[in-house]
Design a protein around this motif. Sequence first.
Motif, PDB file in Angstrom:
ATOM      1  N   LEU A 165       0.941  -1.110  -0.156  1.00  0.00           N
ATOM      2  CA  LEU A 165       0.033  -0.159   0.086  1.00  0.00           C
ATOM      3  C   LEU A 165       0.882   1.078   0.024  1.00  0.00           C
ATOM      4  O   LEU A 165       0.582   2.275  -0.685  1.00  0.00           O
ATOM      5  N   GLU A 166       1.919   1.331   0.676  1.00  0.00           N
ATOM      6  CA  GLU A 166       2.925   2.128   0.482  1.00  0.00           C
ATOM      7  C   GLU A 166       3.607   2.389  -0.922  1.00  0.00           C
ATOM      8  O   GLU A 166       3.586   1.268  -1.631  1.00  0.00           O
ATOM      9  N   GLY A 167       3.704   3.371  -1.381  1.00  0.00           N
ATOM     10  CA  GLY A 167       3.996   3.393  -2.738  1.00  0.00           C
ATOM     11  C   GLY A 167       4.660   4.514  -3.244  1.00  0.00           C
ATOM     12  O   GLY A 167       5.055   5.582  -2.716  1.00  0.00           O
ATOM     13  N   ASP A 168       4.940   4.731  -4.665  1.00  0.00           N
ATOM     14  CA  ASP A 168       5.592   5.640  -5.176  1.00  0.00           C
ATOM     15  C   ASP A 168       4.845   6.844  -5.274  1.00  0.00           C
ATOM     16  O   ASP A 168       3.662   6.976  -5.495  1.00  0.00           O
ATOM     17  N   ALA A 169       5.583   7.993  -5.681  1.00  0.00           N
ATOM     18  CA  ALA A 169       5.053   9.490  -6.099  1.00  0.00           C
ATOM     19  C   ALA A 169       4.042  10.028  -4.890  1.00  0.00           C
ATOM     20  O   ALA A 169       3.216  10.584  -5.057  1.00  0.00           O
ATOM     21  N   SER A 170       4.584   9.438  -3.954  1.00  0.00           N
ATOM     22  CA  SER A 170       3.951  10.380  -2.404  1.00  0.00           C
ATOM     23  C   SER A 170       4.226  11.539  -2.398  1.00  0.00           C
ATOM     24  O   SER A 170       5.226  12.300  -3.259  1.00  0.00           O
ATOM     25  N   MET A 171       3.250  12.330  -2.000  1.00  0.00           N
ATOM     26  CA  MET A 171       3.777  14.014  -1.698  1.00  0.00           C
ATOM     27  C   MET A 171       4.922  14.463  -1.117  1.00  0.00           C
ATOM     28  O   MET A 171       5.625  15.275  -1.483  1.00  0.00           O
ATOM     29  N   THR A 172       5.157  13.911   0.055  1.00  0.00           N
ATOM     30  CA  THR A 172       6.184  14.236   1.024  1.00  0.00           C
ATOM     31  C   THR A 172       7.229  13.299   1.199  1.00  0.00           C
ATOM     32  O   THR A 172       7.878  13.498   2.150  1.00  0.00           O
ATOM     33  N   ARG A 173       6.928  12.180   0.629  1.00  0.00           N
ATOM     34  CA  ARG A 173       8.044  10.820   0.931  1.00  0.00           C
ATOM     35  C   ARG A 173       8.583  10.376  -0.344  1.00  0.00           C
ATOM     36  O   ARG A 173       8.012  10.651  -1.412  1.00  0.00           O
ATOM     37  N   GLY A 174       9.933  10.026  -0.395  1.00  0.00           N
ATOM     38  CA  GLY A 174      10.558   9.706  -1.432  1.00  0.00           C
ATOM     39  C   GLY A 174      10.162   8.230  -2.035  1.00  0.00           C
ATOM     40  O   GLY A 174       9.424   7.481  -1.458  1.00  0.00           O
ATOM     41  N   ASP A 175      10.531   8.040  -3.388  1.00  0.00           N
ATOM     42  CA  ASP A 175      10.184   6.559  -3.853  1.00  0.00           C
ATOM     43  C   ASP A 175      11.114   5.557  -3.315  1.00  0.00           C
ATOM     44  O   ASP A 175      12.239   6.011  -2.822  1.00  0.00           O
ATOM     45  N   PHE A 176      10.491   4.398  -2.974  1.00  0.00           N
ATOM     46  CA  PHE A 176      11.259   3.199  -2.952  1.00  0.00           C
ATOM     47  C   PHE A 176      12.850   3.154  -3.583  1.00  0.00           C
ATOM     48  O   PHE A 176      13.774   3.121  -2.703  1.00  0.00           O
ATOM     49  N   PHE A 177      12.793   3.529  -4.781  1.00  0.00           N
ATOM     50  CA  PHE A 177      14.035   3.503  -5.624  1.00  0.00           C
ATOM     51  C   PHE A 177      15.196   4.444  -4.834  1.00  0.00           C
ATOM     52  O   PHE A 177      16.209   3.949  -5.035  1.00  0.00           O
ATOM     53  N   PHE A 178      14.715   5.273  -4.381  1.00  0.00           N
ATOM     54  CA  PHE A 178      15.741   6.396  -3.923  1.00  0.00           C
ATOM     55  C   PHE A 178      16.235   6.084  -2.451  1.00  0.00           C
ATOM     56  O   PHE A 178      16.860   6.864  -2.016  1.00  0.00           O
ATOM     57  N   GLY A 179      15.617   4.873  -1.716  1.00  0.00           N
ATOM     58  CA  GLY A 179      16.220   4.440  -0.606  1.00  0.00           C
ATOM     59  C   GLY A 179      14.854   4.930   0.497  1.00  0.00           C
ATOM     60  O   GLY A 179      14.191   3.835   0.635  1.00  0.00           O
ATOM     61  N   ASP A 180      14.797   5.699   1.341  1.00  0.00           N
ATOM     62  CA  ASP A 180      14.142   6.033   1.998  1.00  0.00           C
ATOM     63  C   ASP A 180      12.740   6.273   1.594  1.00  0.00           C
ATOM     64  O   ASP A 180      12.358   7.459   1.199  1.00  0.00           O
ATOM     65  N   ASN A 181      11.531   5.288   1.825  1.00  0.00           N
ATOM     66  CA  ASN A 181      10.479   5.388   1.180  1.00  0.00           C
ATOM     67  C   ASN A 181       9.441   5.953   2.314  1.00  0.00           C
ATOM     68  O   ASN A 181       8.171   5.722   1.846  1.00  0.00           O
ATOM     69  N   HIS A 182       9.748   6.167   3.467  1.00  0.00           N
ATOM     70  CA  HIS A 182       8.586   6.632   4.394  1.00  0.00           C
ATOM     71  C   HIS A 182       9.026   7.766   5.399  1.00  0.00           C
ATOM     72  O   HIS A 182       7.832   8.196   5.911  1.00  0.00           O
ATOM     73  N   SER A 183      10.047   8.166   5.364  1.00  0.00           N
ATOM     74  CA  SER A 183      10.331   9.392   6.413  1.00  0.00           C
ATOM     75  C   SER A 183       9.996  10.687   5.677  1.00  0.00           C
ATOM     76  O   SER A 183       9.743  10.824   4.264  1.00  0.00           O
ATOM     77  N   PHE A 184       9.582  11.709   6.306  1.00  0.00           N
ATOM     78  CA  PHE A 184       9.253  12.989   6.005  1.00  0.00           C
ATOM     79  C   PHE A 184      10.573  13.604   5.216  1.00  0.00           C
ATOM     80  O   PHE A 184      11.636  13.395   5.592  1.00  0.00           O
ATOM     81  N   ASN A 185      10.217  14.152   3.836  1.00  0.00           N
ATOM     82  CA  ASN A 185      11.515  14.821   3.035  1.00  0.00           C
ATOM     83  C   ASN A 185      11.276  16.011   3.072  1.00  0.00           C
ATOM     84  O   ASN A 185      10.303  16.584   2.080  1.00  0.00           O
ATOM     85  N   GLN A 186      12.092  16.854   3.293  1.00  0.00           N
ATOM     86  CA  GLN A 186      12.014  18.470   3.500  1.00  0.00           C
ATOM     87  C   GLN A 186      11.962  18.994   2.045  1.00  0.00           C
ATOM     88  O   GLN A 186      11.402  20.066   1.632  1.00  0.00           O
ATOM     89  N   THR A 187      12.960  18.375   1.269  1.00  0.00           N
ATOM     90  CA  THR A 187      12.933  18.977  -0.392  1.00  0.00           C
ATOM     91  C   THR A 187      11.834  18.699  -0.867  1.00  0.00           C
ATOM     92  O   THR A 187      11.255  19.716  -1.543  1.00  0.00           O
TER      93      THR A 187
END
Length: 375
Positions: A165-187
């Motif tokens: 259910l977690e997935g790519d193109a989240s609004m404030t979380r990175g894609d799995f491919f880039f490593g961290d897929n669940h933490s808040f990403n300030q960028t």
Amino acid sequence: MTRFTPLLALSILAVQTVAFPQYQSLGGLSERELADILPRFTTVTPPSPPGPSNDTSVRLVNDAAHPYVPPRNGDMRGPCPGLNTLASHGYLPHNGIVTPTQIINAVQDGFGMDNSLAIQLTYSTMLVDGNPLTNLMSIGGKSPLTGPDPPKPAIVGGVDTHAVLEGDASMTRGDFFFGDNHSFNQTLFNELVAFSNRFGGGNYNLTVATEYRFYRIQQSIAENPTFSFISPRILTAYGEAAFTFIFFVDGRKADGQLSMEAALGFFRDGRMPDDFHRADGSKTSNLVDNSVDAIFAAHPVQPGGNNGTVNSYTLDPNSAGINDTCKGYTDFVNITVRSLYPNPQGALRNNLNKNLDLFFLHVAGQCSQVFPYGQ
Ligand code: HEM
Ligand SMILES: *[C@@H]1O[C@H](CO)[C@@H](O)[C@H](O)[C@H]1NC(C)=O
Ligand SMILES: *[C@@H]1O[C@H](CO)[C@@H](O)[C@H](O)[C@H]1NC(C)=O
Ligand SMILES: *[C@@H]1O[C@H](CO)[C@@H](O)[C@H](O)[C@H]1NC(C)=O
Ligand SMILES: *[C@@H]1O[C@H](CO)[C@@H](O)[C@H](O)[C@H]1NC(C)=O
Ligand SMILES: *[C@@H]1O[C@H](CO)[C@@H](O)[C@H](O)[C@H]1NC(C)=O
Ligand SMILES: *[C@@H]1O[C@H](CO)[C@@H](O)[C@H](O)[C@H]1NC(C)=O
Ligand SMILES: *[C@@H]1O[C@H](CO)[C@@H](O)[C@H](O)[C@H]1NC(C)=O
């Protein structure tokens, strides 16, 4: 069409506990922690979920009984700012280890989410990320506190688990491919702010949601060779873009305009603004449905993914689209759940069947039930 339908029937299921068959490794826990949690590791038959709340009024939810307490070391937090916030305000246990009943009560009490959507989200997640034997789930990463795991290929990885259910193109979380897929990403949050300035006069609203949702999809197509955007992720991606201006806006205002200050509190810290009042629970179901339609219609992206190289988005004709409710339900049960539990036996099979019955409730009016493990 009704993608998120009202419940037609709730079956009453008995609660019972039986001795847990066997303990597996619970490495990393102190004796005191073990003494505390071992009694919870009994096989629990999933109870029937809470029904709709009898109080859907707009009211203060950041109240004296639910102050913000930041997560301590070891507390589980994950990709869902809604669940993170409920845990940090004590609507869910602070440690982030929860039961389906706790989630449903918390999203209804804390945010005014309707019962059918709460059941749909909760049981779909429980079926793939939770422990069906102990009826416990982590709202973040994998935790020994959900009890000994059922046999692989079950993951019991908590809500962080990618590609279910977690997935790519989240609004404030990175894609799995880039490593961290669940933490808040300030960028990424900064990009959401830039879109809110450009399309929302400084607030996140439905116009921002349509543009930012589409932008994040285009970005993943251009940068993530493994980008995947198929059912059920495609529906949650549009749903979450809408949740943001429905549930995070103070219910007394309810104008669909979310300030960046409030957004940062929810997305980064899991924190409600001071004096925060929840949304009117009798209105959120229609708002979500209509908003998802509007966000999708502005820039329709059909299910698909990249093929191992960037910029190779290819439609997946086998995936349900956002309106294919019954195919989405059937594939989730028959493919996704079965891939994790190919041949469950005994208490495991009984509990999975209970959770499948409960998950079916949200489509009971429209679809035929699928029974991968018999009836
Ligand atoms: C009912 C139980 C719920 C479950 C099981 C759940 C689960 C999830 C999951 C798995 C994700 C990650 C999807 C991704 O990869 O982006 C997510 C994201 C999200 N959830 Fe929840 N959620 C629930 C309720 C809520 C509520 C009540 C709210 C709002 C108050 C909410 C707001 C969001 C938002 C805004 C995101 C997107 C985060 C982002 O894209 O950066 N959720 N949720
Ligand atoms: C889904 O259904 C809604 C309303 O029922 C409609 O407006 C929308 O165009 C449909 N989307 C697709 C992809 O068919
Ligand atoms: C709502 O339910 C609670 C708990 O079940 C009960 O105490 C309360 O009286 C009910 N309120 C209304 C308005 O029905
Ligand atoms: C999500 O990211 C974390 C690390 O940030 C990783 O441990 C986890 O494995 C990822 N999800 C999935 C399947 O791999
Ligand atoms: C956050 O996202 C940006 C943009 O995708 C990426 O470059 C960066 O590495 C991410 N930061 C972290 C800490 O993951
Ligand atoms: C979002 O905000 C902008 C700027 O105020 C406004 O033009 C637009 O109509 C708003 N959209 C919605 C749906 O409220
Ligand atoms: C992936 O898609 C690209 C662009 O559409 C295409 O050139 C390439 O041959 C495809 N590769 C594979 C492995 O299918
Ligand atoms: C479920 O999957 C099985 C095996 O892959 C298949 O035979 C069956 O037709 C599927 N059932 C439905 C309802 O799609």
